[in-house]
Design a protein around this motif. Structure first.
Motif, PDB file in Angstrom:
ATOM      1  N   GLU A 168      46.928  31.132  47.859  1.00 29.87           N
ATOM      2  CA  GLU A 168      47.787  30.219  48.610  1.00 29.87           C
ATOM      3  C   GLU A 168      48.378  30.905  49.840  1.00 29.87           C
ATOM      4  OE1 GLU A 168      50.670  28.922  45.790  1.00 29.87           O
ATOM      5  OE2 GLU A 168      49.316  27.495  44.797  1.00 29.87           O
ATOM      6  N   VAL A 169      48.769  32.154  49.701  1.00 29.12           N
ATOM      7  CA  VAL A 169      49.323  32.893  50.833  1.00 29.12           C
ATOM      8  C   VAL A 169      48.283  33.045  51.932  1.00 29.12           C
ATOM      9  CG1 VAL A 169      50.055  35.201  51.557  1.00 29.12           C
ATOM     10  CG2 VAL A 169      51.124  34.119  49.579  1.00 29.12           C
ATOM     11  N   LEU A 170      47.062  33.374  51.557  1.00 25.18           N
ATOM     12  CA  LEU A 170      46.004  33.521  52.561  1.00 25.18           C
ATOM     13  C   LEU A 170      45.728  32.189  53.264  1.00 25.18           C
ATOM     14  CD1 LEU A 170      43.521  35.874  50.667  1.00 25.18           C
ATOM     15  CD2 LEU A 170      44.923  36.430  52.657  1.00 25.18           C
ATOM     16  N   GLY A 171      45.789  31.100  52.517  1.00 27.66           N
ATOM     17  CA  GLY A 171      45.605  29.787  53.124  1.00 27.66           C
ATOM     18  C   GLY A 171      46.701  29.467  54.122  1.00 27.66           C
ATOM     19  N   ARG A 172      47.949  29.768  53.759  1.00 32.92           N
ATOM     20  CA  ARG A 172      49.073  29.522  54.674  1.00 32.92           C
ATOM     21  C   ARG A 172      48.956  30.396  55.922  1.00 32.92           C
ATOM     22  NH1 ARG A 172      53.928  27.899  52.861  1.00 32.92           N
ATOM     23  NH2 ARG A 172      54.409  27.923  55.094  1.00 32.92           N
ATOM     24  N   LEU A 173      48.547  31.638  55.729  1.00 32.21           N
ATOM     25  CA  LEU A 173      48.404  32.542  56.870  1.00 32.21           C
ATOM     26  C   LEU A 173      47.299  32.064  57.809  1.00 32.21           C
ATOM     27  CD1 LEU A 173      49.269  35.171  58.266  1.00 32.21           C
ATOM     28  CD2 LEU A 173      47.632  36.395  56.814  1.00 32.21           C
ATOM     29  N   GLN A 228      46.395  28.980  58.284  1.00 30.39           N
ATOM     30  CA  GLN A 228      46.950  27.846  59.015  1.00 30.39           C
ATOM     31  C   GLN A 228      47.862  28.323  60.149  1.00 30.39           C
ATOM     32  OE1 GLN A 228      48.955  25.420  56.131  1.00 30.39           O
ATOM     33  NE2 GLN A 228      47.072  24.789  55.091  1.00 30.39           N
ATOM     34  N   ALA A 229      48.643  29.361  59.873  1.00 38.14           N
ATOM     35  CA  ALA A 229      49.588  29.856  60.881  1.00 38.14           C
ATOM     36  C   ALA A 229      48.857  30.393  62.102  1.00 38.14           C
ATOM     37  CB  ALA A 229      50.481  30.938  60.270  1.00 38.14           C
ATOM     38  N   VAL A 230      47.766  31.137  61.914  1.00 35.66           N
ATOM     39  CA  VAL A 230      47.067  31.696  63.083  1.00 35.66           C
ATOM     40  C   VAL A 230      46.311  30.612  63.845  1.00 35.66           C
ATOM     41  CG1 VAL A 230      46.910  33.981  62.042  1.00 35.66           C
ATOM     42  CG2 VAL A 230      45.021  32.367  61.730  1.00 35.66           C
ATOM     43  N   LYS A 231      45.894  29.559  63.173  1.00 39.13           N
ATOM     44  CA  LYS A 231      45.238  28.447  63.869  1.00 39.13           C
ATOM     45  C   LYS A 231      46.240  27.711  64.758  1.00 39.13           C
ATOM     46  CE  LYS A 231      41.668  27.726  60.331  1.00 39.13           C
ATOM     47  NZ  LYS A 231      40.613  28.396  61.086  1.00 39.13           N
ATOM     48  N   ILE A 232      47.458  27.506  64.264  1.00 41.03           N
ATOM     49  CA  ILE A 232      48.507  26.906  65.083  1.00 41.03           C
ATOM     50  C   ILE A 232      48.845  27.822  66.253  1.00 41.03           C
ATOM     51  CG2 ILE A 232      50.929  26.205  65.092  1.00 41.03           C
ATOM     52  CD1 ILE A 232      50.578  25.365  62.159  1.00 41.03           C
ATOM     53  N   MET A 288      56.461  33.774  65.991  1.00 41.63           N
ATOM     54  CA  MET A 288      56.259  32.669  65.054  1.00 41.63           C
ATOM     55  C   MET A 288      56.467  33.117  63.605  1.00 41.63           C
ATOM     56  SD  MET A 288      52.908  30.767  66.694  1.00 41.63           S
ATOM     57  CE  MET A 288      52.715  29.779  65.195  1.00 41.63           C
ATOM     58  N   LEU A 289      55.932  34.273  63.273  1.00 38.69           N
ATOM     59  CA  LEU A 289      56.091  34.756  61.899  1.00 38.69           C
ATOM     60  C   LEU A 289      57.554  35.069  61.595  1.00 38.69           C
ATOM     61  CD1 LEU A 289      52.985  37.138  61.602  1.00 38.69           C
ATOM     62  CD2 LEU A 289      53.274  34.905  60.516  1.00 38.69           C
ATOM     63  N   SER A 290      58.268  35.609  62.570  1.00 38.65           N
ATOM     64  CA  SER A 290      59.673  35.964  62.348  1.00 38.65           C
ATOM     65  C   SER A 290      60.530  34.738  62.085  1.00 38.65           C
ATOM     66  CB  SER A 290      60.217  36.740  63.547  1.00 38.65           C
ATOM     67  OG  SER A 290      60.253  35.919  64.705  1.00 38.65           O
ATOM     68  N   GLU A 291      60.075  33.576  62.543  1.00 38.19           N
ATOM     69  CA  GLU A 291      60.836  32.343  62.347  1.00 38.19           C
ATOM     70  C   GLU A 291      60.464  31.621  61.055  1.00 38.19           C
ATOM     71  OE1 GLU A 291      60.120  30.055  65.836  1.00 38.19           O
ATOM     72  OE2 GLU A 291      61.376  31.324  67.143  1.00 38.19           O
ATOM     73  N   MET A 292      59.464  32.111  60.348  1.00 41.80           N
ATOM     74  CA  MET A 292      59.059  31.489  59.089  1.00 41.80           C
ATOM     75  C   MET A 292      59.898  32.059  57.956  1.00 41.80           C
ATOM     76  SD  MET A 292      54.895  31.507  59.624  1.00 41.80           S
ATOM     77  CE  MET A 292      54.591  30.618  58.100  1.00 41.80           C
ATOM     78  N   PRO A 293      60.583  31.220  57.178  1.00 41.36           N
ATOM     79  CA  PRO A 293      61.484  31.737  56.126  1.00 41.36           C
ATOM     80  C   PRO A 293      60.749  32.520  55.039  1.00 41.36           C
ATOM     81  CG  PRO A 293      61.182  29.356  55.926  1.00 41.36           C
ATOM     82  CD  PRO A 293      60.571  29.752  57.226  1.00 41.36           C
ATOM     83  N   GLU A 294      59.463  32.222  54.808  1.00 38.62           N
ATOM     84  CA  GLU A 294      58.733  32.927  53.753  1.00 38.62           C
ATOM     85  C   GLU A 294      58.244  34.303  54.187  1.00 38.62           C
ATOM     86  OE1 GLU A 294      57.980  30.134  55.434  1.00 38.62           O
ATOM     87  OE2 GLU A 294      55.983  29.407  54.812  1.00 38.62           O
ATOM     88  N   VAL A 295      58.398  34.624  55.483  1.00 36.09           N
ATOM     89  CA  VAL A 295      57.968  35.930  55.990  1.00 36.09           C
ATOM     90  C   VAL A 295      59.165  36.863  56.052  1.00 36.09           C
ATOM     91  CG1 VAL A 295      57.016  37.171  57.972  1.00 36.09           C
ATOM     92  CG2 VAL A 295      56.047  34.962  57.293  1.00 36.09           C
TER      93      VAL A 295
END
Length: 760
Positions: A58-63, A65-69, A132-139
């Motif tokens: 699931e983490v790899l899937g979310r990551l 998605q994040a790089v595609k955005i 972008m990653l710094s603004e994600m609460p799960e990071v």
């Protein structure tokens, strides 16, 4: 990616650059022992739960998605039309232990983000994606390292540790079915991209080059556990890292394609005990390629000739993955391979078990003298950066001590770090110290590495991201004074009995069989000294090192030592003399070991000799015999082992010209130091008022006129301890070595940037 020595696994042909040593299948004995081994791995906690495995996916899937955005965002910001924005894509790949399928609970995931040509590394990856990653609460714990040899972004995503690299391809659009194993992917790529892609390409190639992936994975899990327990798992410390162990195991799988993990473990130790380094370990032939990238070749590249333990990556451009190995760490690993081989032979005779093989190495009982390197910082973020920098430079300290004492003083770096919970923002590293075995000892002689240590500290303090509070202290500590926080639970063990392997000439002393079910990576023994010291492996490598240094000595760096704004203060001054070490050279080494390690045999490498599978079948190992529940008969085992030894000897006859090796990498490190110094000067000194020592503080011997006076004071101070004496050739200031006219003091005296409560 084809090669001359590579055939398809699926059509029954061989994999690798030689024929296998044996095509024999497993016996019932092997099947049973492999089941025991797999149970041992499960009990040791090496397999993650199904819940954790799903969480990683699931983490790899979310990551992803994040790089595609991210890539669409920067494409729009760069003014690309809407069609190109919609087609813009980035893709996540995995490599390392996760891709190989040998990761354990809590392990990090090595990942690679592949982006298009307009997505830059500096501005977009370390800029916009970092934001972008710094603004994600799960990071959490986001830590970019843009200046690393392989630039990386480290962070935790929903509690899962991620190391994220970036590769910028020359494509405008990254297809979802991108195949990064093709060499064309490297076209017009910058050096950082080539290095970033290398991890994925090597990992995928390893999986293609092993005959049985499941057996490879189980064996690799075993070797990773063994290496961590025995304290030889760490690339940065000069041992071997994950990719190195994977390549070594993969080569054994090629040589014994039908063997189960039990036999592969045994053959691993047997083959690499006999291996004559610096013969390279290769899974396939080295390809020149069509892109003009430099590949490992000691015949063409002078620097490649000084690699001590070449383990070559199989993907273009092939390179040595183990360039960090030094003469000391190679010696330690060779001794561990020998120990593993002896125990595996004893297991076949039911005289040892898996507990004996995987027994943690009692690092803090193995030596009487240690170096303790303490580092501190003002906060957690500073400590993480400072720790990473210092750890990357510790190998330089090992190499400098080796060179400045001409290998008379041997260092054994501990691959881990320790923290004193009573101190904020603190951690420390340790190195075991001992004099070289078999060297005549003359009373009153000492090693003096004070200036070597000062040079190292000056190097470390050139850190371009240095901040006030980042401090380093190097001190000598006796075994009896090792701090309690290095031991499990903070309690020094009371020398409980445990399973101990003594030597080949005597059976293992079994005083107890306490099962060690600790997770992978536990390297500090809960017990005490196992009653032995490491055996000396007197191989041709050390002879070459010694001879090369006598013929062509390289002067140490004489540049000034620069330190940061904190004033330099003397915390303690200690001289120490090695007490009588209980380290004795083994009286009996196998005949084939001494023969294989002779310099003449190294010089006779001419042609690549292939071992025929037919001859290996006829004279194959005992485990290729018909099924039998009991271990093979002794006579058959001896005959088959001799046949295997001959086969291993032929495999090591390669096309590379032998060479005398000595730590040339020290010069590379010093060149790196000089370039970093110039870089820091160009940036300006951000530490405040620097403290610059005179050239007299560069590493080197103390003049003899002062040494006698110093020696008279060594015994007056009860806090000063002396090192075991041995002969020392002083470092040279020119190319021509000066004759040894005296045996100077071998004295240890260390200073720190900040005085602490305890004096060493």
């Amino acid at each position: 990616m084809g090669s001359l020595g590579l055939m398809n696994r699926n059509n029954g042909h061989r994999l690798g650059i030689t024929e296998p040593i044996s095509l024999g299948g497993p016996t019932e004995y092997d099947v049973n022992k492999t089941r025991e081994l797999e149970k041992y791995l499960r009990d040791a906690g090496l397999y993650e739960s199904q819940e954790e495995a799903v969480g990683r996916e699931e983490v790899l899937g979310r990551l992803d998605q994040a790089v595609k955005i991210w890539v669409k965002t920067i494409s729009r910001a760069k003014g690309l039309n809407e069609q190109l924005v919609q087609e813009a894509n980035a893709k996540i790949f995995t490599f390392g232990s996760y891709r190989l399928g040998v990761h354990g609970p809590g392990a990090d995931i090595d990942t690679l983000c592949v982006g298009p040509r307009h997505a830059t590394r500096e501005e977009d990856f370390f800029g916009e994606l970092h934001r972008m990653l710094s603004e994600m609460p799960e990071v959490t714990e986001l830590h970019p390292v843009p200046d690393a040899h392989v630039p990386v972004m480290k962070f935790k995503f929903s509690g899962v540790s991620i190391d994220l690299l970036y590769a910028k391809l020359s494509l405008w659009v990254i297809p979802d079915d991108l195949d990064i194993s093709q060499d064309s992917i490297l076209q017009n790529a910058d050096e950082q991209t080539v290095r970033s892609l290398n991890g994925c390409r090597v990992t995928d190639q390893i999986l293609r080059l092993v005959p049985n992936i499941q057996n490879f994975r189980t064996t690799l899990r075993c070797m990773r556990l063994w290496a961590k327990r025995r304290g030889v798992y760490s690339n940065v410390s000069g041992f071997l890292g994950g990719i190195n162990w994977a390549l070594l195991v993969a080569r054994i799988c090629q040589l014994y394609p039908n063997a189960l993990p039990n036999m592969l473990m045994s053959r691993f130790f047997r083959v690499y005990t006999q291996w004559r380094w610096p013969n390279p370990v290769m899974l396939c032939a080295i390809e020149e390629g069509s892109l003009g990238l430099q590949v490992w070749d000691p015949r063409r590249n002078p620097k490649d000739r000084f690699h001590l333990m070449p383990i070559i990556t199989p993907a273009y451009p092939s390179m040595n993955s183990s360039y960090n190995v030094s003469s000391s760490t190679l010696r330690i690993m060779s001794e561990e391979f020998q120990r593993g081989s002896e125990i595996c032979e004893a297991m076949e005779a039911n005289k040892a078990d898996w507990d004996t093989l995987f027994e943690p190495y009692p690092f803090f009982e193995a030596y009487k003298n240690y170096l303790q390197i303490d580092i501190t910082a003002e906060n957690d973020d500073d400590l993480r950066k400072w720790k990473g920098w210092v750890e990357s430079r510790l190998r330089q300290l090992t190499l400098k001590i080796e060179r400045h004492t001409y290998n008379m003083l041997q260092c054994h770096p501990h691959p881990g770090d320790f923290s004193d919970r009573s101190r904020l923002f603190h951690c420390c590293f340790f190195m075991g110290l001992q004099r070289k075995q078999g060297v005549p000892v003359n009373e009153g002689e000492q090693f003096d590495i004070r200036l070597t240590v000062e040079e190292f500290k000056g190097n470390v303090n050139m850190y371009t991201l240095w901040k006030p509070g980042m401090e380093i202290r190097v001190s000598h500590v006796k075994r009896r004074n090792i701090p309690n926080f290095v031991f499990p639970g903070g309690v020094r063990p009371s020398r409980p009995s445990k399973v101990t392997w003594v030597s080949r000439s005597s059976e293992p002393k079994v005083s107890g069989h306490a099962q060690d079910n600790s997770p992978e990576g536990k390297a500090v023994s809960n017990g005490a000294d196992d009653g032995r010291k490491r055996k000396q492996v007197d191989d041709s490598l050390e002879t070459n090192l010694r001879n090369a240094k006598r013929l062509a000595a390289v002067p140490p760096s004489t540049g000034g030592v620069h330190e940061g704004s904190p004033p330099v203060s003397i915390a303690s001054s200690c001289s120490m003399k090695f007490d009588s070490m209980n380290t004795h050279r083994s009286e009996e080494l196998r005949t084939e070991k001494s023969e294989n390690n002779s310099p003449d045999s190294l010089k006779n490498m001419k042609n690549l000799v292939e071992v025929s599978s037919q001859s290996c079948q006829a004279n194959g190992p005992a485990k290729c015999s018909p099924p039998n529940e009991s271990p093979p008969a002794a006579a058959d085992t001896t005959n088959s082992r001799e046949a295997e030894n001959l086969a291993i000897e032929k495999i090591m006859s390669g096309p590379y010209v032998s060479h005398q090796a000595f730590p040339e990498e020290l010069d590379e490190l010093e060149d790196d130091f000089e370039s970093r110094s110039q870089d820091k000067d160009s940036r300006g000194n951000n530490k405040g008022s620097p403290v610059e020592s005179s050239k007299a503080n560069a590493a080197g011997p103390v003049p003899s006129t002062n040494e006698s006076a110093s020696a008279s004071g060594l015994y007056a101070n009860g806090n000063l301890e002396e090192l075991e004496p041995t002969e020392l050739v002083p470092p040279l200031s020119n190319v021509t070595p000066a004759p040894v006219v005296q045996k100077p003091l071998i004295r240890f005296s260390f200073t720190s940037l900040k005085a602490t409560g305890n004096s060493s």
